[in-house]
Each structure stands twice: as structure tokens, then as C-alpha cells.
Design a protein around this motif. Structure first.
Motif, PDB file in Angstrom:
ATOM      1  N   VAL A 127       0.858  -1.186   0.000  1.00  0.00           N
ATOM      2  CA  VAL A 127       0.000   0.000   0.000  1.00  0.00           C
ATOM      3  C   VAL A 127       0.895   1.236   0.000  1.00  0.00           C
ATOM      4  O   VAL A 127       1.723   1.415   0.900  1.00  0.00           O
ATOM      5  CB  VAL A 127      -0.946   0.026   1.218  1.00  0.00           C
ATOM      6  N   PHE A 128       0.745   2.070  -1.027  1.00  0.00           N
ATOM      7  CA  PHE A 128       1.579   3.260  -1.175  1.00  0.00           C
ATOM      8  C   PHE A 128       0.988   4.403  -0.350  1.00  0.00           C
ATOM      9  O   PHE A 128      -0.154   4.815  -0.573  1.00  0.00           O
ATOM     10  CB  PHE A 128       1.662   3.652  -2.654  1.00  0.00           C
ATOM     11  N   ALA A 129       1.777   4.896   0.595  1.00  0.00           N
ATOM     12  CA  ALA A 129       1.327   5.996   1.455  1.00  0.00           C
ATOM     13  C   ALA A 129       1.652   7.328   0.776  1.00  0.00           C
ATOM     14  O   ALA A 129       2.661   7.980   1.078  1.00  0.00           O
ATOM     15  CB  ALA A 129       1.990   5.900   2.824  1.00  0.00           C
ATOM     16  N   GLU A 130       0.797   7.731  -0.141  1.00  0.00           N
ATOM     17  CA  GLU A 130       1.052   8.933  -0.940  1.00  0.00           C
ATOM     18  C   GLU A 130       1.184  10.183  -0.066  1.00  0.00           C
ATOM     19  O   GLU A 130       1.978  11.079  -0.354  1.00  0.00           O
ATOM     20  CB  GLU A 130      -0.068   9.117  -1.960  1.00  0.00           C
ATOM     21  N   ALA A 131       0.402  10.229   1.021  1.00  0.00           N
ATOM     22  CA  ALA A 131       0.420  11.423   1.877  1.00  0.00           C
ATOM     23  C   ALA A 131       1.777  11.627   2.537  1.00  0.00           C
ATOM     24  O   ALA A 131       2.151  12.761   2.883  1.00  0.00           O
ATOM     25  CB  ALA A 131      -0.672  11.307   2.936  1.00  0.00           C
ATOM     26  N   ASN A 132       2.525  10.544   2.717  1.00  0.00           N
ATOM     27  CA  ASN A 132       3.830  10.635   3.380  1.00  0.00           C
ATOM     28  C   ASN A 132       4.990  10.756   2.400  1.00  0.00           C
ATOM     29  O   ASN A 132       6.160  10.742   2.809  1.00  0.00           O
ATOM     30  CB  ASN A 132       4.053   9.407   4.262  1.00  0.00           C
ATOM     31  N   PHE A 133       4.667  10.836   1.097  1.00  0.00           N
ATOM     32  CA  PHE A 133       5.733  10.838   0.094  1.00  0.00           C
ATOM     33  C   PHE A 133       6.575  12.110   0.174  1.00  0.00           C
ATOM     34  O   PHE A 133       6.048  13.220   0.312  1.00  0.00           O
ATOM     35  CB  PHE A 133       5.140  10.716  -1.307  1.00  0.00           C
ATOM     36  N   THR A 160       6.385  10.118 -10.799  1.00  0.00           N
ATOM     37  CA  THR A 160       7.156   8.922 -11.153  1.00  0.00           C
ATOM     38  C   THR A 160       6.729   7.742 -10.300  1.00  0.00           C
ATOM     39  O   THR A 160       6.585   6.609 -10.805  1.00  0.00           O
ATOM     40  CB  THR A 160       8.661   9.191 -10.983  1.00  0.00           C
ATOM     41  N   ALA A 161       6.523   7.956  -9.012  1.00  0.00           N
ATOM     42  CA  ALA A 161       6.094   6.874  -8.128  1.00  0.00           C
ATOM     43  C   ALA A 161       4.747   6.323  -8.563  1.00  0.00           C
ATOM     44  O   ALA A 161       4.547   5.091  -8.647  1.00  0.00           O
ATOM     45  CB  ALA A 161       6.018   7.377  -6.682  1.00  0.00           C
ATOM     46  N   ASN A 162       3.808   7.202  -8.861  1.00  0.00           N
ATOM     47  CA  ASN A 162       2.483   6.758  -9.281  1.00  0.00           C
ATOM     48  C   ASN A 162       2.520   6.067 -10.644  1.00  0.00           C
ATOM     49  O   ASN A 162       1.782   5.108 -10.886  1.00  0.00           O
ATOM     50  CB  ASN A 162       1.513   7.941  -9.316  1.00  0.00           C
ATOM     51  N   LYS A 163       3.381   6.558 -11.539  1.00  0.00           N
ATOM     52  CA  LYS A 163       3.509   5.918 -12.850  1.00  0.00           C
ATOM     53  C   LYS A 163       4.049   4.499 -12.694  1.00  0.00           C
ATOM     54  O   LYS A 163       3.562   3.560 -13.351  1.00  0.00           O
ATOM     55  CB  LYS A 163       4.445   6.743 -13.737  1.00  0.00           C
ATOM     56  N   PHE A 164       5.028   4.315 -11.837  1.00  0.00           N
ATOM     57  CA  PHE A 164       5.571   2.981 -11.584  1.00  0.00           C
ATOM     58  C   PHE A 164       4.465   2.047 -11.105  1.00  0.00           C
ATOM     59  O   PHE A 164       4.297   0.933 -11.617  1.00  0.00           O
ATOM     60  CB  PHE A 164       6.705   3.057 -10.558  1.00  0.00           C
ATOM     61  N   LEU A 165       3.694   2.466 -10.120  1.00  0.00           N
ATOM     62  CA  LEU A 165       2.634   1.627  -9.577  1.00  0.00           C
ATOM     63  C   LEU A 165       1.534   1.375 -10.604  1.00  0.00           C
ATOM     64  O   LEU A 165       0.958   0.277 -10.663  1.00  0.00           O
ATOM     65  CB  LEU A 165       2.051   2.278  -8.320  1.00  0.00           C
ATOM     66  N   GLU A 166       1.269   2.378 -11.429  1.00  0.00           N
ATOM     67  CA  GLU A 166       0.274   2.207 -12.486  1.00  0.00           C
ATOM     68  C   GLU A 166       0.698   1.111 -13.466  1.00  0.00           C
ATOM     69  O   GLU A 166      -0.113   0.271 -13.882  1.00  0.00           O
ATOM     70  CB  GLU A 166       0.102   3.533 -13.230  1.00  0.00           C
ATOM     71  N   LEU A 167       1.970   1.103 -13.831  1.00  0.00           N
ATOM     72  CA  LEU A 167       2.479   0.099 -14.765  1.00  0.00           C
ATOM     73  C   LEU A 167       2.454  -1.293 -14.151  1.00  0.00           C
ATOM     74  O   LEU A 167       2.126  -2.277 -14.830  1.00  0.00           O
ATOM     75  CB  LEU A 167       3.897   0.470 -15.207  1.00  0.00           C
ATOM     76  N   VAL A 168       2.788  -1.400 -12.875  1.00  0.00           N
ATOM     77  CA  VAL A 168       2.731  -2.698 -12.187  1.00  0.00           C
ATOM     78  C   VAL A 168       1.290  -3.208 -12.151  1.00  0.00           C
ATOM     79  O   VAL A 168       1.019  -4.379 -12.455  1.00  0.00           O
ATOM     80  CB  VAL A 168       3.301  -2.585 -10.763  1.00  0.00           C
ATOM     81  N   ASN A 169       0.360  -2.348 -11.786  1.00  0.00           N
ATOM     82  CA  ASN A 169      -1.041  -2.772 -11.695  1.00  0.00           C
ATOM     83  C   ASN A 169      -1.617  -3.121 -13.060  1.00  0.00           C
ATOM     84  O   ASN A 169      -2.409  -4.058 -13.197  1.00  0.00           O
ATOM     85  CB  ASN A 169      -1.872  -1.666 -11.033  1.00  0.00           C
TER      86      ASN A 169
END
Length: 900
Positions: A115-121, A351-360
Motif C-alpha cells: 500500500v503506497f502511502a502517498e500522503a507521506n511521500f 514517477t512513483a504513481n507511474k511505476f505503480l500504475e504500470l505494475v497494476n
């Protein structure tokens, strides 16, 4: 007496917080280990690279390696106990082991999803750049293209249909290289894509081809098509222009092939000869290493990949990025489970969200095919200690150093425009992933391997880094770097500096061991057939052919006992030819198999009893989903092993694939296929290319010497085993004559097989004069060996010509008759294919490549066809395109196959 060791003598702990250690050698049951003042006793034999507990792990507690979870304990696991899951038990049960295994697994793979904690990025700063400049000797292209490490002339087939043309043209020109010392090679780039109407990977394919063309290692490129494929030169050029690829900075030509195959080869040869002086005039100049873009790969991985070789690439990458260069990690599914590590230091939230988007997205796509992205590890991976995707991923992710920042997350083949550290979306299939990195602009590939993968790309040098000294010594002629030195006490800084110097030397022209070996492979991310899960349940429970012949309408007037054919008989085997077959069990063994057969044929081994040696190089067996696709693949392979034309057969494994020799051996035993007459060899386990070549040569020499005499035997139509297929429109006269041929052969007791996708079956001639029902189901599966003669229809999951021919030949047919409505197509590597057409049915006006042009009275055509069949069987006529080398081989993945 039990052996006693200090821990460091026989094991490694990747990080201090781990509760599981990695065995650096096989540890027999009862082995005593002194660890941190305690005594540990191994309960079962632990294989090299496998894990045992060093702390008590209670039920429900996570198992840790690199201080990251790879599983959860099912029961109390005491120090010294073999840590094992169900996948390892299943994989080892298919191997021929001499020791017992635990009865049941003691941990499960299930761990909580990330689970990516976007708020803490928090965006991470880049590592400090170096102020000094390092250089290499490279080929300066235009500014948008960058600097090449090599200077190649590339022969690129736009689709799979022109792959064999590219190969034959390259072969004709190899002798010219001695006159042009500044040209590193004239290389074909043949691939499997672009030849089916349903292309879910179209954008990806166009982007890859565009990137191939402008890669800085390309001095010139000839791009060829037939201009009637689903993907054409015009489409590629339009894509290039639309997306501003620097095509005008590359010496290039787009050519649409017309006329005969030989005529087209002569045309291509003239173009390349004209280019040779220009490309040879391109000189190396001193350039900043900021122009280096390296692709990072791992294949045939083992438990030490994440301890020695991958961290070494992480060190090299961090160093290069600080000098302004670029590095690319890929293999999306091999980072599942390592997300916390990958995203521990990222340039920005986008970049972090793009990485997770590609994995999903990757996970979703595989689910449409009834597969799981977590199912990536191959049988070889598991055997060498990578129990599951989590363990594989947290080791694979070490190609990014802990201090390196992830700068970009990009699509497959998307151009790398700046320096920095990249993640590129791709499957874990090594060759498919490498193709994307080359298209993105990588001018070097670094490839880590535990088993000893021999992968190379045609025009980008591949530096192979092996994980252990033992494996490096076994494969010393095929590996560039021994990362095992780190396991023996050499510091990572010292080893990194040594390999960084090798990087500069290789970039400057020093040939890698793979380049010296002279073999390479290309595979673009293969098309996937499903766009959602709407058909999944139906496809998971398909119709199963019975294997029984289909009843047809007989015509006693069609029977003709006058036709006689000369076959050979050896013991209980009657056949029209005798070949020696090398069957690679995966894509990585294919080119080595080709090299060996070329050598055997040049030596004339076994002649005249063995007419020739053939290798069936293909793209499967590794890095693709299991389930139906794997069963389809294995069934087709066994169809070739049992083919009547095959007198001697040897299976050649790479050594780390899913479908290794033990897998195939076990499957054949289950199916009742006799294995005692087969040969088995392993590139990795037998010591590399040179040693395995010697082993294979010796095996075939022994088989030929012991085979005895082959006798001649005369047979009638009952002895014929014919495959029929068609391309394009079919005239009434053509259909009627092939109906007559079918009735003659089947009525006499012979075999006729037609693929399900052939237009013949939908003609009035067949539907009214052969088939007893309008709803006839296929009688055999794709690639299934026919058990009973008669009339059969074979399942065909795609419209792809070569995939169809590959499955058709595996059924056991000994000659294929292809009715050509458009233009002659690629032939099979050993089952002869007669390409025929009538004057009224042939749409193309060039018949140079036809084996038979039917003219005059149609009632005489069937006899003309059988006369030509007789000439082929008795070796007085060789089909034209086979003789000219227009040959291809490609296995289908069915409806549910997908790259992992």
C-alpha cells in the motif's frame, strides 16, 4: 559423522535483520553449523541457493530476506530447518534427486499487498554528480540519436513474414565484413510480431521498430515488408514521423518486396553493398560516458543474484548516472514484492504513481489470461533458490543501488532522452525486455545470471555477469564477469571499479564473449489475445478434441492404386525421410542448436542414412504463462519428438527454463512416450557452448554408428501423411481437386490434416463433398500427434501462417501442400511444403517461387500434385523456397498465453 562448519563457510545472510540464510553449497541433512554462539543442525538436505532458518519463526510470522518479507510461516520453523514452500516441493519432485524432501511446506507465499502511502511521500534528491569527465571511444551520431558503442548494418523485418528474408540476406553478406574493418556486423533482426490481424500490441510494436531503427549503434538499416501485412513499412514510417524520431539522421531505406525470393535477395544485396563504404567510413571518436545508456537485465537468476551480481550492477549504474549517463531497470513482474524498496527513493510523486500504475496494469493484463503476474519464476529459478516472485523481486531490485534515485518510469520502448535511472515497463521474459531497452536507446546491456544465461542482442553488446565463482569456472568461455568474487571477500567497491573499467573498454569496441561466440536472439513483447476477462471462463474450459478421425463422404471412383512411393524403413519406423533433430526446450537454446546443426551438416555426419540435421529454434519455454499455453507448447514439442521423419532426436535445454529437460522427460513418461532413444544435453550444466557442442556431436555420432541399415520400401497412397492449407481465395476448380486428393488419400488409408483456419473448409467443395455435417469440430488439438490415420481438422488459435504450419507439421504429416492465393510464404524447417496455385486462382503475377502452377484441364491437377509429391518424397525435387532458405518456425501461445 556429521560435517561441522562455521556459518560463513557455507551460508550468507543478505542483511543482518533476516531470519533465513542462503546456503552457498549443498548441505546434507545432519550438517552442524556454528552461528552466533549457537549450534544449528540442518534437518533435510538443503540445496545450494536454498534457505534455512537461523532464528525461530512462529506461525504467521513473516520470513525475511534483505529484511523484506517473502512468505509467512505455516508452523513453527526452528533454526536449521529447510525453509520450503509448495512451489519448491512441486519443482523438485520433477527433478531426479537422490535425497528425501520435507513432506509438506512450512511457509506460504501469501504476504499483505503493498500500500503506497502517498500522503507521506517526499521527493528524493539525486546523488551528487561527478565534476570530472570520463570518456570512451564511440560513434557520434546526430545529437538526438546520441553515441553508439557499435557500428552495425541492420536488416529489419517489419513483421515476422520477412524474418527469414532478413536472415538469408545477412548470411549472403557475411563474407564482405573482412573488407570493412569499421563495420561491426551485418545483422538480421527477425521477430515474431505483426503478422496477425488482431494486434493488441500494435502501438508497442511500432514504437519498438522505430526505436530499433534510430538506436545509436545502427550505422545503416534496411527495413523490409511485403506491403500486405497487418503492419507495413508505411505504418512504421508514419509512426516515426508523427513521433519525431530522428529517422533522417540514419542511413536507411524502406523496401517492399515484390517478385521472387531470390530476386528480392539480389535487390537487398545490391543496396547493402552500395552502403558498405559509407558505413565503414564512420569512425570512433572520444566521447563522454554521459552518452552511455545501459540496460539492466537478469535471467537464469539464482539466490545469489541479489547478493552479488545485481548489487554489482547497482554499483555500476549509480556510478554511470553520476557521470551523466543513464541506466534502465525493467521486467515489471520481477519487481512485484519489491515496491517498498524501489519507491524508497524517487524523484517525484508522478514517477512513483507511474511505476505503480504500470505494475497494476501488468497484473490486470495477465489476469485476463487466467494467469498471475506472481507466477513468473521459472523452474530453473525455483531449482536455484528463488522460491516465489517476492524472493525473486527483492533480489532483482538490487540492480538499483539503495542510494540511487528512481528518476523516470516509462513505457516499453519509450526513448530515454536524458541521463538518470529509469524503470521501463516490460515482461520478465529476458529477450522481450531487452528488445524494449534497445528500442529505448540503450547502447549496452548488462545481464546478470546465476545459471549462466547466454543471451546476446544482435547489435548491442551484452556483458554477462555470473553470480558465483563455481558457475563462472564452469562457463568461463561464455561469461564476462565473475561477481562471485564478492562472495569470496572482494569488496563491492573494488569489484565495481574493475567492472566499470570493463564497461568503458567494451563501449570502446572490446568485444564481449557473446559477440565472440557469434550468436544472438531477438524477441519483441509478444501480442496478447485478450483485452478483458469477458471470455476467460469459456476459454478456461474449451472443447477437447477426441483425436478420432472425422467421417467423410467417400468416393470410390477417386481411389487410385497406381501411385507408388519409395519410403525408408528402420525397425518399426516407416518414413519418407530420416533427419537428426535438435529440439531446444526454450528460446535461449535455439541459436546454439542452430550452430550445432550447421556444424553437423557441414561435416556430413550420418549421410546418406541421415539426410540432414535440423534445429527447431523458437521463442517459448521461458518467460511466458503456464496453464493452457504451456500444455500447448509441450504437446507440440512431443509431436516433433515422435514425428515419423525424425530418426534421431536430442533435447537441448538452456538450463534455467520452465520447460527444462527433466520437465520434458517427466511429461513424456506420463504420456507413455518412449524416452530411452532420446538424447539430452544442457548448455549451462554441461559447461557452456563449446562443451555442449562436443557432447551433442558425440551423441549423434554414437547414434548413427549404432543405427544399422535403413531399407527401402514401396508404399501406395496409404503411406501418405499430408497436410493441406491455404492462403487467400480459392477457386472452385482448386477446391474440387483438393477434395479429390483428400478422398484418394483417406480412402486408401492415408492421413490428411487441415488446419481449422484454412479457407478450404468453408468452400462449397469441402462443405458439400467431404464433410458429413455443417458443424464439424476439430478432431485434434494444435500440434497433437495423430494417433489414427484418416481425415483430421486441427485446432488453430490464430491466423498466423507460420504458427499454423508449425502446429500442422507436429501432427506427423510428412508433406504439406499449400494452396497459394496471395503469394508464396515461409516453409517449414524439415517437413517439405509444396506451394501450388492455378492460373485462375493466383492473384500475384509472379510464380517464380511456386512449386507447381496448375494449368490446363482441372481434372488432371490432382495427378500433377501427386507426381510432384512423389518427386519430393523420393528426393528428386526440393521445394523452391526451402532451397532458397525462406524458412520459419513459430509456436502459437493459444488464446491465453501471455508474457511474464
Amino acid at each position: 559423522m556429521n560435517e561441522i562448519y562455521q556459518f560463513d563457510e557455507i551460508a550468507r545472510l543478505p542483511l543482518p535483520g533476516d531470519n533465513c540464510a542462503v546456503a552457498t553449497r549443498n548441505l546434507d541433512a545432519g550438517t552442524v553449523i556454528h552461528y552466533e554462539g549457537e549450534t544449528i543442525i540442518i534437518d533435510y538436505t538443503v540445496l545450494e541457493g536454498h534457505r534455512f532458518a537461523v532464528k525461530t519463526i512462529d506461525p504467521g510470522v513473516e520470513l525475511l530476506s534483505w529484511e523484506m518479507p517473502f512468505g509467512v510461516a505455516l508452523q513453527v520453523i526452528q533454526p536449521g530447518q529447510y525453509v520450503i514452500n509448495e512451489a519448491v516441493l512441486d519443482a523438485l519432485s520433477g527433478r531426479q534427486l537422490k535425497f528425501s524432501l520435507p513432506v509438506r511446506p512450512n511457509f506460504t507465499d501469501k504476504i499483505p499487498p503493498y500500500v503506497f502511502a502517498e500522503a507521506n511521500f517526499k521527493p528524493a534528491p539525486a546523488s551528487p554528480a561527478y565534476s570530472d569527465i570520463r570518456t570512451f571511444m564511440g560513434y557520434r551520431r546526430s545529437e538526438p540519436r546520441g553515441v553508439g558503442t557499435r557500428n552495425h548494418i541492420v536488416l529489419l523485418g517489419t513483421t515476422s513474414r520477412t524474418g527469414s528474408y532478413s536472415k538469408q540476406l545477412a548470411a549472403r553478406l557475411q563474407g564482405e565484413l573482412k573488407n570493412y574493418p569499421h563495420i561491426d556486423g551485418i545483422v538480421p533482426v527477425a521477430h515474431t510480431e505483426g503478422s496477425t490481424d488482431k494486434l493488441n500490441n500494435l502501438d508497442l510494436l511500432l514504437r519498438t521498430l522505430a526505436g530499433f531503427i534510430v538506436n545509436p549503434n545502427v550505422g545503416a538499416v534496411l527495413v523490409v515488408d511485403y506491403d500486405n501485412e497487418p503492419v507495413t513499412n508505411k505504418m512504421v514510417e508514419a509512426y516515426i514521423r508523427e513521433h519525431s524520431y530522428p529517422i533522417d539522421d540514419v542511413l536507411h531505406k524502406f523496401v517492399s518486396l515484390q517478385g521472387g525470393f531470390e530476386q528480392n535477395l539480389a535487390q537487398g544485396e545490391a543496396i547493402i553493398r552500395e552502403w558498405l563504404p559509407t558505413v565503414n567510413a564512420m569512425q570512433r571518436t572520444e566521447e563522454s560516458i554521459s552518452h552511455l545508456k545501459i540496460g539492466l537485465q537478469c535471467g537464469g537468476s539464482d539466490a545469489f543474484s541479489g547478493i552479488s551480481a545485481n548489487p554489482l550492477l547497482g554499483w555500476i549504474s549509480e556510478e554511470l548516472v553520476r557521470y551523466g549517463g543513464a541506466a534502465s531497470i525493467a521486467e515489471t513482474d520481477e519487481l512485484i514484492g519489491a515496491e517498498p524498496y524501489v519507491l524508497s527513493k524517487v524523484r517525484d510523486l508522478e514517477t512513483a504513481n507511474k511505476f505503480l500504475e504500470l505494475v497494476n496494469r501488468f497484473k490486470e493484463r495477465t489476469s485476463w489470461h487466467g494467469a498471475s503476474a506472481e507466477g513468473n519464476p521459472s523452474g530453473g529459478n525455483i531449482f536455484r533458490g528463488l522460491y516465489n516472485i517476492y524472493l525473486k523481486s527483492i533480489g532483482a531490485a538490487r540492480k538499483k543501488d539503495p542510494i540511487t534515485r528512481l528518476d523516470y518510469a516509462t513505457e516499453y520502448g519509450e526513448l530515454m532522452k536524458d541521463g538518470g535511472y529509469y524503470f521501463m515497463d516490460s515482461p520478465g521474459n529476458d529477450l522481450e525486455s531487452i528488445a524494449g531497452q534497445v528500442a529505448a536507446g540503450c547502447n549496452m546491456i548488462f545481464f546478470t545470471t546465476g545459471n549462466g544465461s547466454i543471451t546476446n542482442f544482435p547489435y548491442v553488446p551484452t556483458v554477462k555477469v555470473v553470480t558465483t565463482s563455481r558457475r563462472f569456472q564452469l562457463l568461463t568461455n561464455d561469461m564476462d564477469v565473475n561477481a562471485g568474487k564478492f562472495l569470496e571477500g572482494v569488496s563491492m567497491d573494488e569489484l565495481g571499479k574493475e567492472v566499470f573499467e570493463l564497461t568503458i573498454q567494451t563501449a570502446s569496441g572490446q568485444r564481449s564473449v557473446g559477440e565472440k561466440a557469434g550468436h544472438s536472439q531477438v524477441q519483441i513483447w509478444r501480442n496478447w489475445q485478450q483485452n478483458d476477462a469477458s471470455q476467460l471462463e469459456l476459454l478456461l474450459h474449451p472443447y477437447k478434441p477426441t483425436g478420432e478421425p472425422i467421417e467423410i463422404i467417400e468416393d470410390t471412383d477417386a481411389l487410385d492404386s497406381s501411385f507408388q512411393f519409395s519410403f525408408t524403413r528402420h525397425q518399426n519406423r516407416q518414413a519418407s525421410d530420416n533427419i537428426g533433430l535438435i529440439l531446444p526446450t526454450s528460446l535461449c537454446a535455439g541459436q546454439v542448436a542452430n550452430m550445432i546443426t550447421q556444424k553437423l551438416n557441414k561435416q556430413g555426419v550420418g549421410q546418406p542414412d541421415v539426410s540432414r540435421f535440423v534445429a527447431l529454434a523458437h521463442t517459448e519455454g521461458c518467460g511466458n504463462s503456464g496453464g493452457q499455453a504451456e500444455k500447448l507448447y509441450a504437446r507440440t514439442m512431443i509431436g516433433y519428438i515422435t514425428h515419423p521423419m525424425v530418426k534421431h532426436c536430442l533435447l537441448l535445454e538452456h538450463g534455467c527454463e520452465k520447460t527444462h529437460n527433466d520437465y520434458m522427460h517427466h511429461l513424456m513418461e506420463e504420456m507413455g512416450v518412449e524416452t530411452s532413444s532420446l538424447g539430452f544435453a544442457s548448455i549451462q550444466l554441461d559447461g557452456g557452448i563449446t562443451k555442449v557442442t562436443e557432447k551433442v556431436e558425440a551423441w549423434f555420432a554414437d547414434q548413427v554408428a549404432a543405427a544399422g541399415v535403413t531399407e527401402k520400401e514401396t508404399v501406395g497412397l496409404a503411406g501418405l501423411r499430408i497436410g493441406l492449407l491455404s492462403d487467400g481465395s480459392i477457386s472452385d476448380d482448386e477446391g474440387e481437386q483438393l477434395v479429390k486428393l483428400t478422398q484418394m488419400v483417406v480412402g486408401a488409408g492415408g492421413l490428411v490434416v487441415i488446419p481449422e483456419n484454412s479457407g478450404l473448409l468453408s468452400t462449397a467443395s469441402y462443405s458439400q463433398n467431404i464433410l458429413t455435417s455443417s458443424n464439424v469440430q476439430p478432431s485434434i488439438a494444435y500440434g497433437e500427434h495423430v494417433r489414427r490415420n484418416g481425415f483430421h481438422i486441427m485446432e488453430t488459435p490464430t491466423e498466423h501462417w507460420v504458427e499454423t504450419v508449425t502446429g500442422l507439421a507436429a501432427t506427423g504429416v510428412e508433406i504439406i501442400i499449400a494452396l497459394v492465393g496471395n503469394r508464396p510464404m515461409q516453409t517449414h524447417p524439415f517437413v517439405p511444403m509444396l506451394q501450388i496455385a492455378s492460373e485462375t486462382g493466383m492473384q500475384q503475377n509472379d510464380d517464380n517461387d511456386l512449386d507447381l502452377l496448375l494449368s490446363g484441364e482441372p481434372n488432371a491437377w490432382t495427378n500433377s500434385i501427386l507426381e510432384r509429391v512423389k518427386q519430393v518424397i523420393e528426393h528428386t525435387y526440393t521445394p523452391r523456397l526451402y532451397q532458397q532458405g525462406n524458412i520459419d518456425f513459430q509456436l502459437t501461445r493459444g488464446f491465453l498465453g501471455v508474457s511474464l
